[in-house]
Design an enzyme around this catalytic site. Structure first.
Site, PDB file in Angstrom:
ATOM      1  N   LYS A 191      -3.494   7.781   3.301  1.00  0.00           N
ATOM      2  CA  LYS A 191      -4.586   7.918   4.236  1.00  0.00           C
ATOM      3  C   LYS A 191      -4.560   8.027   5.457  1.00  0.00           C
ATOM      4  O   LYS A 191      -5.621   8.552   6.174  1.00  0.00           O
ATOM      5  CB  LYS A 191      -5.113   6.308   4.230  1.00  0.00           C
ATOM      6  CG  LYS A 191      -5.841   5.719   2.577  1.00  0.00           C
ATOM      7  CD  LYS A 191      -6.710   6.375   2.437  1.00  0.00           C
ATOM      8  CE  LYS A 191      -7.507   6.001   1.047  1.00  0.00           C
ATOM      9  NZ  LYS A 191      -8.667   6.545   0.843  1.00  0.00           N
ATOM     10  N   TYR A 239       0.899  -1.268  -0.055  1.00  0.00           N
ATOM     11  CA  TYR A 239      -0.021   0.121  -0.068  1.00  0.00           C
ATOM     12  C   TYR A 239       0.775   1.427  -0.181  1.00  0.00           C
ATOM     13  O   TYR A 239       0.367   2.141  -0.612  1.00  0.00           O
ATOM     14  CB  TYR A 239      -0.894  -0.194   1.187  1.00  0.00           C
ATOM     15  CG  TYR A 239      -2.284   0.693   0.932  1.00  0.00           C
ATOM     16  CD1 TYR A 239      -3.091   0.756  -0.245  1.00  0.00           C
ATOM     17  CD2 TYR A 239      -2.553   1.650   2.002  1.00  0.00           C
ATOM     18  CE1 TYR A 239      -4.221   1.285  -0.267  1.00  0.00           C
ATOM     19  CE2 TYR A 239      -3.980   2.232   1.760  1.00  0.00           C
ATOM     20  CZ  TYR A 239      -4.673   2.086   0.604  1.00  0.00           C
ATOM     21  OH  TYR A 239      -5.765   2.761   0.443  1.00  0.00           O
TER      22      TYR A 239
END
Length: 254
Positions: free
Chosen positions: A160, A153
């Site tokens: 995020k 990720y």
């Protein structure tokens, strides 16, 4: 009467009918809301997907990196809805070089793109819609748990984490306007965004087995329902919160 009866909503991020945003839009209409969608780039694609909703809504163009689009957003949405009671932020993007295990080698330019589109746009969208939310309302963003360093990720995870912090500051500053700001942290789903992540199969293989409640990688409805609840009047004193809809993985050591 549905829990969103009479609500006016702006929903971003409807790319395909497999997206969380599409489920939000569909369920919102079923629960009594009137909506407008935004699209970026191929508007004809979003318009085609919009026709699969119970009531095909208007689609307006929005590039969150385009200052003119943001400056005119309130006027363009206002033409259709008059005002807004809720906004759904389902926007995220990172260049391929920022994902897939390339964390140490990603250039600042690509990191900046990820942060601009995935993090800063939450503030940009909320501020752009503020003139339409004179009676308060709710802003809900879609998140992926940023408390851990997940495989592949990479810089999207950093973006995020920024989104989660941004939501708290927005909650602080928009509270005086009667606007609640919350996030829904969904587990991994087979959306178009997920397919763009190299190595996404690592999530697919492990998440359902780890989740105490189990996890369906193709079911966007649970996350959408959480968004609807936060957009409704049933959470009148909740802001700056992250609601996890991930089968419970965030809560266990696995």
């Amino acid at each position: 009467m549905g829990i969103l009866d009479g609500k006016r909503l702006l929903v971003t991020g409807v790319l395909t009918d497999a997206s969380i945003a599409f489920s939000v839009a569909k369920l919102a209409q079923e629960q009594g809301a009137t909506i407008v969608l935004t699209g970026f780039g191929r508007l004809s694609l979003v318009e085609r997907i919009a026709k699969r909703l119970p009531e095909p809504p208007p689609v307006i163009e929005l590039d969150v990196q385009n200052t003119e689009h943001l400056d005119t957003l309130a006027d363009r949405v206002g033409e259709h809805l008059g005002g807004l009671d809720g906004v759904v932020h389902s926007i995220g993007f990172a260049p391929q070089t920022a994902l897939g295990g390339n964390f140490l080698n990603t250039s600042w330019e690509d990191v900046a793109t990820a942060v601009h589109v995935s993090t800063y746009s939450f503030k940009s969208l909320a501020v752009a819609c503020l003139p339409l939310m004179k009676e308060g309302g709710a802003v809900v963003g879609l998140d992926f748990d940023a408390t851990k360093a997940w495989p592949v990720y990479d810089w999207m995870g950093v973006a995020k984490a920024g989104l989660e912090s941004c939501s708290r500051y927005l909650a602080r500053d928009l509270g005086k306007h009667g606007i609640r700001v919350n996030l829904v942290a969904a587990g991994p789903l087979r959306t178009m965004a997920a397919k763009s992540i190299p190595g996404f199969a690592e999530f697919e293989d492990s998440w359902p087995a780890k989740a105490p409640l189990g996890w369906d990688l193709t079911d966007t409805v649970p996350a959408a329902k959480a968004c609807l609840a936060l957009l409704s009047d049933w959470f009148p004193a909740t802001t700056g919160e992250i609601v996890h809809v991930d089968g419970g993985v965030h809560a266990i050591g696995a």
